[in-house]
Design a protein around this motif. Structure first.
Motif, short mmCIF file in Angstrom:
data_model
loop_
_atom_site.label_atom_id
_atom_site.label_comp_id
_atom_site.label_asym_id
_atom_site.label_seq_id
_atom_site.Cartn_x
_atom_site.Cartn_y
_atom_site.Cartn_z
N ASP A 64 0.83 -1.21 0.00
CA ASP A 64 0.00 0.00 0.00
C ASP A 64 0.86 1.26 0.00
O ASP A 64 0.52 2.26 -0.64
N ARG A 65 1.95 1.22 0.71
CA ARG A 65 2.79 2.41 0.85
C ARG A 65 3.77 2.59 -0.30
O ARG A 65 4.03 3.73 -0.72
N HIS A 66 4.30 1.49 -0.83
CA HIS A 66 5.39 1.61 -1.80
C HIS A 66 5.08 1.02 -3.18
O HIS A 66 5.87 1.18 -4.10
N ASN A 73 -3.23 7.45 0.17
CA ASN A 73 -2.46 8.62 0.58
C ASN A 73 -1.96 8.45 2.00
O ASN A 73 -2.66 7.88 2.85
N PHE A 74 -0.76 8.94 2.25
CA PHE A 74 -0.16 8.86 3.58
C PHE A 74 0.22 10.26 4.04
O PHE A 74 0.65 11.09 3.24
N TRP A 75 0.06 10.49 5.34
CA TRP A 75 0.26 11.82 5.89
C TRP A 75 1.27 11.77 7.03
O TRP A 75 1.31 10.81 7.81
N ASP A 86 2.55 12.86 2.52
CA ASP A 86 3.83 12.16 2.40
C ASP A 86 3.98 11.65 0.96
O ASP A 86 3.00 11.53 0.22
N ASN A 87 5.21 11.33 0.59
CA ASN A 87 5.48 10.83 -0.76
C ASN A 87 6.51 9.70 -0.67
O ASN A 87 7.65 9.85 -1.11
N LYS A 166 5.68 13.74 -9.04
CA LYS A 166 5.98 14.96 -8.29
C LYS A 166 4.74 15.42 -7.52
O LYS A 166 3.63 15.42 -8.05
N VAL A 167 4.95 15.78 -6.26
CA VAL A 167 3.84 16.29 -5.44
C VAL A 167 3.73 17.79 -5.66
O VAL A 167 4.62 18.56 -5.31
#
Length: 275
Positions: A64-66, A73-75, A86-87, A166-167
């Motif tokens: 889920d994260r990578h 989405n992660f914060w 987060d990115n 890119k965020v």
């Protein structure tokens, strides 16, 4: 609060891995009655144990994260204790999640790669940092984290963010959806790209609506209220169309995976103008 495995749960997983080694070794097990501690596979060479886990640990957390095609989405909190998007680093888009993850973990799990200088939780985890050589001839650096003194995988991730988008915007893209309404008086087909805050409330959205009675498609940015309801609309453009066009799965996937940087820049400008 982060939910990691307890000592008792780790002991249970290790006992299951030892007692049923042949069942889990070098295969991917699909269990219809799985839980967080269910083993997905034991790696071929180093006998690393991948369990299903949850949002904080194990395979689900890792993927889920990578995973490149994960849309969660992660914060994180910054120095001012405010949440920001987060990115986390992403795996190569052509990787097969469980298959390739296991190969990489097997390749870098060794005493020589044990990373004691950059392990932020040495009481809980062991960290391994190494390079994996792919069949195509290129190599990449990864970090593998296992529960301390075990072969149970907590997570793994690429060292660099070379595959990350890119965020540009402070809110995270949610799940893209479509909606069809068809009545004689009011007929339309929507494609909606939501942008959410840390509480998963939609703050902005990109709306493409096909008005069937008018035979016009309009491209709209919506600003939402505190409850996630659209309250302000910005029409960016429109086009005419013929016959009965509708959004298909391919278009849905395109907007889910594409870099929508130009539109995100517009929403960022709208957000900035509010201050």
């Amino acid at each position: 609060m982060e939910k990691l495995f307890s000592k008792e749960e780790l002991d249970e997983i290790q006992k299951n891995a030892a007692d049923n080694f042949e069942y889990y070794w070098n295969v991917v097990v699909i269990d219809g009655q799985s839980n967080e501690k269910t083993i997905k596979t034991i790696s071929k060479h180093k006998h690393l144990v991948f369990v299903i886990g949850n949002t904080d640990t194990g395979f689900n957390h890792l993927n889920d994260r990578h995973g490149y095609f994960s849309f969660q989405n992660f914060w994180i909190q910054n120095n001012e204790m405010k949440f920001k998007l987060d990115n986390p680093s992403k795996f190569h888009p052509k990787m097969m999640p469980i298959i390739d993850y296991v190969k990489i973990a097997d390749a870098i799990f060794c005493h020589e790669n044990k990373n004691v200088t950059k392990n932020h939780s040495p009481d809980l985890f062991d960290k391994y940092t190494g390079v994996h050589l792919f069949e195509e001839g290129f190599q990449e650096k990864y970090h593998l984290i296992t529960y301390k003194d075990t072969k149970i995988v907590h997570t793994m991730f690429p060292d660099k963010k070379k595959y990350n988008k890119k965020v540009r915007f402070k809110y995270g893209k949610g799940i893209v959806t479509t909606k069809l309404k068809y009545t004689p008086a009011d007929s339309y087909n929507d494609l909606l790209v939501p942008y959410e805050n840390k509480d998963k409330i939609t703050v902005y959205s990109i709306l493409i609506r096909k008005f069937y009675n008018e035979k016009v498609e309009r491209f709209i940015i919506q600003q939402h209220d505190s409850e996630g309801n659209p309250e302000t609309h910005y029409i960016l453009g429109e086009r005419d169309f013929e016959n009965f066009e509708s959004f298909n799965r391919e278009t849905l996937n395109l907007f889910q995976t594409a870099d929508l940087g130009e539109l995100e820049d517009i929403m960022a400008q709208i957000e900035k103008s509010k201050k």
